[in-house]
Design an enzyme around this catalytic site. Structure first.
Site, PDB file in Angstrom:
ATOM      1  N   PRO A 194       0.951  -1.236  -0.054  1.00  0.00           N
ATOM      2  CA  PRO A 194       0.006   0.033  -0.152  1.00  0.00           C
ATOM      3  C   PRO A 194       0.769   1.398  -0.044  1.00  0.00           C
ATOM      4  O   PRO A 194       2.061   1.238   0.533  1.00  0.00           O
ATOM      5  CB  PRO A 194      -0.786  -0.187   1.308  1.00  0.00           C
ATOM      6  N   GLU A 195       0.276   2.229  -0.570  1.00  0.00           N
ATOM      7  CA  GLU A 195       1.031   3.467  -0.634  1.00  0.00           C
ATOM      8  C   GLU A 195       0.560   4.490   0.570  1.00  0.00           C
ATOM      9  O   GLU A 195      -0.324   4.203   1.198  1.00  0.00           O
ATOM     10  CB  GLU A 195       0.682   4.127  -2.209  1.00  0.00           C
ATOM     11  N   LYS A 225       3.507   4.542   6.431  1.00  0.00           N
ATOM     12  CA  LYS A 225       2.440   3.466   5.931  1.00  0.00           C
ATOM     13  C   LYS A 225       2.359   2.447   7.312  1.00  0.00           C
ATOM     14  O   LYS A 225       1.473   1.557   7.404  1.00  0.00           O
ATOM     15  CB  LYS A 225       3.343   2.327   5.178  1.00  0.00           C
ATOM     16  N   ARG A 262       7.753  -8.518  -6.370  1.00  0.00           N
ATOM     17  CA  ARG A 262       7.115  -7.206  -6.625  1.00  0.00           C
ATOM     18  C   ARG A 262       7.445  -6.764  -8.057  1.00  0.00           C
ATOM     19  O   ARG A 262       8.551  -6.813  -8.669  1.00  0.00           O
ATOM     20  CB  ARG A 262       7.793  -6.361  -5.653  1.00  0.00           C
TER      21      ARG A 262
END
Length: 275
Positions: free
Chosen positions: A2-3, A51, A261
């Site tokens: 998540p950003e 985050k 990723r």
């Protein structure tokens, strides 16, 4: 991953639902804190730091959580069926008279003293969406290891907090550099612009659940404007667009997966080494 804008939105939803309300039930399903009981305490606030999510309750306690790759917090009304995943994936339940917050697949969940929050977030660099944002410090942090690949440096939350894999790919595209270009080879003016662009992108998306890095343009029937109009119907420049034409030069976007990723880039627009 998540950003920072996603985590900030989650914090806002949790804060709206829980802050100022008394917990009628708490259930922390991790061995170390399985016997902890927060019921009877009022939730003071829920805030994001990079985050990380910090849920502060009375008596100087903070529930620290991190979503990592696939964690999430879901909110439900009384009696509503929980739909975030199977029961064995639930790691936390925080319930008030009006709402229930359920944390699924949380890889990090710990109860700490509020005064000790620096022990879990003190290592973070300037927060792109926080009051401590300082572009000069962020730039110095990024430049501190000139041999490090740019994409790796952007993801390191010790340099600046809030960039995830999507923004990594998009920012490298905007800088016209591959994610594997050593930081020291990026021109100083480009690095300065990249850091400021990162701030602008996260600010623009902080309240937008449908993240976009491309700017809207007026749709025009003029032939010379049609390509531009088509371009901005896309929400992102490269991320998730493997094998599709680059919006800038029409070269097919490339994708490679490293360390579980995916990374996307345009071989026509971005200079530097590639895998």
């Amino acid at each position: 991953m998540p950003e920072g804008d996603t985590v900030l939105q989650a914090a806002k939803r949790l804060d709206t639902a829980l802050a100022g309300h008394v917990l009628t039930r708490s259930d922390l399903r991790v061995p170390r804190f399985a016997t902890a009981d927060l019921s009877g305490r009022t939730v003071l606030d829920v805030t994001a730091r990079g985050k990380h999510l910090l849920t502060r309750v009375e008596d100087g306690l903070t529930l620290h959580s991190h979503l990592r790759m696939d964690g999430s917090w879901r909110l439900y009304a009384p009696g509503e069926r929980w739909r975030g995943g199977p029961a064995h994936q639930i790691r936390a339940v925080l319930e008030t008279a009006e709402r229930t917050a359920v944390g699924y697949r949380l890889p990090v969940l710990e109860l700490i003293r509020t005064r000790d929050e620096d022990q879990v977030v003190g290592h973070l660099g300037p927060d792109l969406l926080g009051p401590d944002w300082d572009p000069d410090t962020a730039e110095r942090n990024l430049r501190s290891a000139p041999g490090r690949p740019l994409g790796e440096a952007l993801l390191d939350q010790r340099n600046l907090a809030g960039i995830g894999n999507v923004y990594k790919c998009e920012l490298c595209f905007m800088a016209r550099a591959t994610p594997w270009l050593p930081v020291g080879e990026l021109p100083p003016a480009t690095m300065t612009r990249l850091v400021r662009t990162a701030k602008q992108l996260l600010e623009a998306n902080r309240d937008n659940p449908s993240r976009t890095t491309t700017a809207p343009v007026a749709v025009s029937a003029r032939p010379d404007r049609m390509r531009e109009a088509r371009r901005f119907r896309e929400r992102l420049f490269v991320y998730g667009r493997a094998d599709r034409p680059c919006l800038r030069c029409t070269t097919p976007i490339r994708r490679v997966e490293l360390d579980n990723r995916p990374t996307y880039w345009c071989p026509g627009c971005q200079s530097g080494p590639t895998p």
